[in-house]
Scaffold this motif. Structure first.
Motif, short mmCIF file in Angstrom:
data_model
loop_
_atom_site.label_atom_id
_atom_site.label_comp_id
_atom_site.label_asym_id
_atom_site.label_seq_id
_atom_site.Cartn_x
_atom_site.Cartn_y
_atom_site.Cartn_z
N SER A 47 0.89 -0.87 -0.05
CA SER A 47 0.18 -0.12 0.23
C SER A 47 0.90 1.24 -0.21
N GLN A 60 -3.92 7.19 3.98
CA GLN A 60 -3.53 5.48 4.00
C GLN A 60 -4.29 4.37 3.24
N GLN A 61 -3.68 3.90 2.09
CA GLN A 61 -4.69 3.10 0.69
C GLN A 61 -3.67 2.02 0.69
N GLY A 62 -4.80 1.14 1.19
CA GLY A 62 -5.10 -0.50 1.60
C GLY A 62 -4.31 -0.99 3.19
N PRO A 63 -4.08 -1.89 3.23
CA PRO A 63 -3.23 -2.60 1.53
C PRO A 63 -4.25 -3.09 1.20
N ASN A 64 -4.13 -2.47 -0.12
CA ASN A 64 -4.83 -2.58 -1.23
C ASN A 64 -4.94 -4.10 -1.26
N PHE A 81 0.19 1.41 -8.17
CA PHE A 81 -0.27 1.77 -8.25
C PHE A 81 -1.02 3.34 -9.00
#
Length: 156
Positions: A47, A60-64, A81
């Motif tokens: 992420s 915070q992106q994710g954990p994708n 990403f």
């Protein structure tokens, strides 16, 4: 009285902190950018963190996803990403992260010690907005050249 000692053999799977390398931010436009990085584990969850102040990440992106979900890799896997919804003419700070599994916050790589170094990029100006002209620093009205004029008397 007999003392019975029962030994249990337990195999503990210690999750290792993944390492991150080869971080690149590319294809930056006025509202998007692409983040790519390598992670040393095919089972790591990857992420990124994003913000407009260095070290202060507001997103915070994710954990994708698990890197092995979309590519067949064994050791050095590439995470990619597309970052969208960015503001034009803005400086951003992004830090990739990787963790052994989706819920393991203890063994997360989110610091420079494991390779998760912060990257900086600035989005372009919004192309749909016109660029304001630059005002001249000084302006003097020139006198016109009247040497070729013929003077005609009025009402003579």
């Amino acid at each position: 009285m007999k003392l019975v000692l029962l030994l249990l053999s337990v195999s503990l799977g210690w999750a290792q902190v993944p390492t991150i390398s080869n971080i690149v931010v590319s294809n930056v436009t006025h509202n998007t950018a692409i983040l790519r990085f390598s992670v040393n584990s095919s089972t790591a969850w990857v992420s990124f963190q994003l913000g407009t102040v260095s070290g202060a990440y507001t997103s915070q992106q994710g954990p994708n996803y698990e890197v092995n979900d979309w590519q067949a890799c064994t050791t050095a896997c590439i995470a990619r990403f597309s970052i969208t919804g960015l503001a034009a003419s803005t400086t951003y700070y992004v830090r990739p992260t990787a963790q052994p599994d989706q819920t393991d916050q203890t063994n997360i790589c989110n610091a420079s010690g494991c390779g998760a170094t912060e990257q900086t990029f600035t989005t372009a100006a919004d192309p749909s907005l016109p660029v304001a002209p630059t005002a001249p620093t000084s302006y003097a009205v020139p006198n016109p050249d009247t040497s070729a004029y013929t003077i005609v008397p009025i009402g003579a």
